[in-house]
Design a protein around this motif. Structure first.
Motif, PDB file in Angstrom:
ATOM      1  N   LYS A   1       0.837  -1.188   0.000  1.00 13.08           N
ATOM      2  CA  LYS A   1       0.000   0.000   0.000  1.00 13.08           C
ATOM      3  C   LYS A   1       0.872   1.237   0.000  1.00 13.08           C
ATOM      4  CE  LYS A   1      -3.739   2.320   2.514  1.00 13.08           C
ATOM      5  NZ  LYS A   1      -4.617   2.294   3.717  1.00 13.08           N
TER       6      LYS A   1
ATOM      7  N   ALA B   1       1.363   5.636  -0.311  1.00 14.57           N
ATOM      8  CA  ALA B   1       1.014   6.749   0.563  1.00 14.57           C
ATOM      9  C   ALA B   1      -0.343   7.332   0.197  1.00 14.57           C
ATOM     10  CB  ALA B   1       2.092   7.822   0.480  1.00 14.57           C
ATOM     11  N   SER B   2      -0.916   8.053   1.128  1.00 17.40           N
ATOM     12  CA  SER B   2      -2.123   8.842   0.904  1.00 17.40           C
ATOM     13  C   SER B   2      -1.751  10.305   1.053  1.00 17.40           C
ATOM     14  CB  SER B   2      -3.202   8.469   1.928  1.00 17.40           C
ATOM     15  OG  SER B   2      -4.214   9.453   1.970  1.00 17.40           O
ATOM     16  N   LEU B   3      -2.355  11.171   0.284  1.00 12.02           N
ATOM     17  CA  LEU B   3      -2.039  12.599   0.345  1.00 12.02           C
ATOM     18  C   LEU B   3      -2.464  13.216   1.669  1.00 12.02           C
ATOM     19  CD1 LEU B   3      -2.932  13.760  -3.281  1.00 12.02           C
ATOM     20  CD2 LEU B   3      -0.682  13.294  -2.310  1.00 12.02           C
ATOM     21  N   GLU B   4      -3.238  12.475   2.455  1.00 11.45           N
ATOM     22  CA  GLU B   4      -3.651  12.980   3.770  1.00 11.45           C
ATOM     23  C   GLU B   4      -2.700  12.517   4.879  1.00 11.45           C
ATOM     24  OE1 GLU B   4      -6.067  11.582   1.592  1.00 11.45           O
ATOM     25  OE2 GLU B   4      -6.357  13.677   1.001  1.00 11.45           O
ATOM     26  N   ASP B   5      -1.717  11.676   4.557  1.00  9.18           N
ATOM     27  CA  ASP B   5      -0.773  11.196   5.562  1.00  9.18           C
ATOM     28  C   ASP B   5       0.137  12.330   6.032  1.00  9.18           C
ATOM     29  OD1 ASP B   5      -1.828   8.706   5.250  1.00  9.18           O
ATOM     30  OD2 ASP B   5      -0.228   7.950   3.965  1.00  9.18           O
TER      31      ASP B   5
ATOM     32  N   TYR C   1       2.342   9.098  -5.777  1.00  9.18           N
ATOM     33  CA  TYR C   1       2.196   8.870  -4.335  1.00  9.18           C
ATOM     34  C   TYR C   1       1.657   7.481  -4.005  1.00  9.18           C
ATOM     35  CZ  TYR C   1      -2.835   9.790  -4.869  1.00  9.18           C
ATOM     36  OH  TYR C   1      -4.157   9.728  -5.227  1.00  9.18           O
ATOM     37  N   GLN C   2       0.816   6.914  -4.879  1.00  9.75           N
ATOM     38  CA  GLN C   2       0.219   5.619  -4.559  1.00  9.75           C
ATOM     39  C   GLN C   2       1.235   4.481  -4.580  1.00  9.75           C
ATOM     40  OE1 GLN C   2      -0.164   7.434  -7.283  1.00  9.75           O
ATOM     41  NE2 GLN C   2      -1.024   6.276  -9.009  1.00  9.75           N
TER      42      GLN C   2
ATOM     43  N   SER D   1       6.252   5.210   5.422  1.00  7.17           N
ATOM     44  CA  SER D   1       5.585   4.353   6.402  1.00  7.17           C
ATOM     45  C   SER D   1       6.337   3.078   6.767  1.00  7.17           C
ATOM     46  CB  SER D   1       4.198   3.968   5.887  1.00  7.17           C
ATOM     47  OG  SER D   1       4.307   3.297   4.643  1.00  7.17           O
TER      48      SER D   1
END
Length: 498
Positions: A62, A64-68, A258-259, A265
């Motif tokens: 998985k 990253a998310s732009l909200e991380d 980003y995905q 992480s």
């Protein structure tokens, strides 16, 4: 089936087998020759092949998310300047790891890598008297560290190298470690190579003719080297990855991919790796956002979904230990003043504060030049009108200057600005408060009679329980003196003395 037919089929079968065998032999013998004609593009659905050394190194599935968010770690560093083979070297050395063995190994590794480069025949045969070496820390988060080494061979040629580490065990990171295991890395590198190499062909008149002649060959050559495992030099910062090969750089924008990014992480340790925690490090920063380096204090605090603080204290001068303690005193006073802002909604607050030395009244002081600005939105429009626009500007690699907060990308009518000066005595550590001199009154001193008249005037005009003729508004007795607290948010500023 006749006898002749059987003989024909047998002979034809042997012929086909022979052709197939010859084709396989030819392909294997000419495998290296065909590199130039191969298309090295990886399907987005294809799992890339890993060498044995990469198995189980990074199994993240998985991205990253732009909200991380991410936080800076507690590594500190200094620079050591020396000469190696008569070449000036600026060497970064880290400190702050609780495991001194890992820390020493990393510091030794950086120094030995530079020595190896300068001892190489490649450097000796292609360098001149202008040669030098500079090192810098590019990334220091998520328990990883990225070091960039820039070696200037001559006025016309510079090469970059990279050393990247896991801080939990000191092992070096590889390019694969930055991505989830099934990321289409070749597709990403291909697109990034086109973009990176194309930049040098832009002219004032547009794209030069050389672009169309050379770009395909340059990109293909870089991809062939990557496919052959020759692209091993890289560094990264919070939003880009740079791949290095023979003086050429391919820059991968992590925001665009980003995905597939795992670096934020996967390498986070469950135990503390550092000697101590510092309260001058920013926390909970949106990923793919770079904070300025070498600052005295970095505060990025998301109070809630509609109130964000962005504060930087920096200095262009080297400060002593005593002077840094004065900065800490100023910082504590500033945080107290910020409590007013923290109570507000729909506010993005920014303050970039420059520290400088001065002498005043024969005292050594520190001067804090505050450049304060905040944006205020209407209810329900904070994300759309303010936060998303600032975040987009922060994640733009072409907008990396930290001379101003990115709040200035907003329309001027949305901003409230204040510039102020605060002074602190270096010896005492206390704020220097300038006393206002009383204004000289050229009029004659008041007589007893005029004083009585003035007193009667005051008594007749300051009764807070009466309705004023101008406004017709009664001020409740319990609210007398609290008018400042009831001002609109746009008028609240840390420049107010509390």
């Amino acid at each position: 089936m006749s006898r002749n037919t059987k003989i024909f089929l047998a002979v034809f079968t042997v012929f086909l087998i022979g052709v197939t065998v010859l084709a396989i032999i030819y392909k294997n013998s000419n495998k290296n020759i065909s590199d130039e004609s191969r298309i090295i593009i990886e399907s987005g659905q294809k799992v890339p092949e890993f060498s044995n050394s990469d198995v189980n190194k990074n199994v993240a599935t998985k991205g990253a998310s732009l909200e991380d968010t991410y936080s800076m770690n507690s590594i500190t560093y200094d620079y050591e300047e020396y000469k190696e083979n008569d070449v000036n070297v600026k060497l970064v050395q880290i400190s702050g790891l609780s495991n001194s063995e890992i820390q020493n190994n990393i510091n030794t590794d950086i120094k030995e890598r530079i020595k190896k480069i300068l001892d190489s025949n490649n450097f000796k045969n292609n360098s001149d008297s202008t040669a030098n070496v500079n090192t810098s820390i590019e990334a220091n988060f998520s328990d990883v560290l990225s070091i960039k080494i820039v070696v200037k061979f001559s006025e016309s040629f510079t090469k970059s190298y990279g050393l990247n580490y896991r801080l939990d065990n000191g092992e070096r990171l590889k390019i694969n470690d930055l991505f989830i295991f099934n990321a289409p890395k070749k597709n990403i590198i291909t697109e990034s190579a086109y973009r990176s190499f194309a930049m040098k062909y832009y002219t004032d008149e547009g794209m030069s003719n050389d672009f169309y002649t050379n770009i395909e060959g340059e990109v293909l050559s870089f991809l062939i080297d990557y496919d052959a495992g020759k692209i091993t030099e890289f560094s990264f910062n919070p939003y880009t990855i740079e791949l290095y090969r023979e003086g050429k750089t391919v820059e991968i924008n992590m925001v665009d991919n980003y995905q597939y990014i795992s670096i934020y992480s996967i390498f986070i340790s469950s135990s503390s790796l550092y000697e101590k925690k510092f309260d001058n490090l920013a926390k909970d920063i949106p990923i793919f956002m770079v904070r300025p380096k070498d600052v005295l204090y970095d505060l990025y605090e998301k109070i809630n979904s509609t109130c964000i603080l962005d504060v930087i204290i920096y200095s262009d001068e080297e400060l002593s230990t005593t002077e840094k303690k004065v900065v800490d005193k100023y910082k504590k006073d500033l945080v107290k003043r910020l409590s007013v802002v923290k109570s507000e909604k729909n506010v993005y607050y920014s303050n970039y504060i420059k520290v400088s030395k001065a002498v005043e009244d024969e005292k050594d002081i520190l001067v804090f030049e505050e450049n304060e600005c905040f944006a205020i939105s209407e209810e329900g429009k904070f994300l759309e009108d303010i936060y998303n626009k600032i975040l987009s500007a922060e994640r733009n690699k072409d907008n990396i200057s930290f001379t101003k907060s990115k709040i200035y990308v907003l329309d001027e009518q949305m901003l409230e600005e204040n510039v102020g000066i605060k002074k602190y005595d270096i010896e005492t550590g206390e704020e220097v408060v300038e006393r206002e001199e009383p204004e000289e009154d050229d009029e004659q001193p008041a007589t007893d009679e005029t004083e009585n008249v003035n007193q009667n005037t005051v008594d007749n005009t300051t009764d807070t329980n009466t309705v004023t003729e101008n406004t017709g508004t009664e001020i409740p007795e319990e609210n007398v003196g609290n008018e400042i607290e009831n001002l609109p948010a746009a008028n609240i500023t840390t420049q107010v003395t509390f």
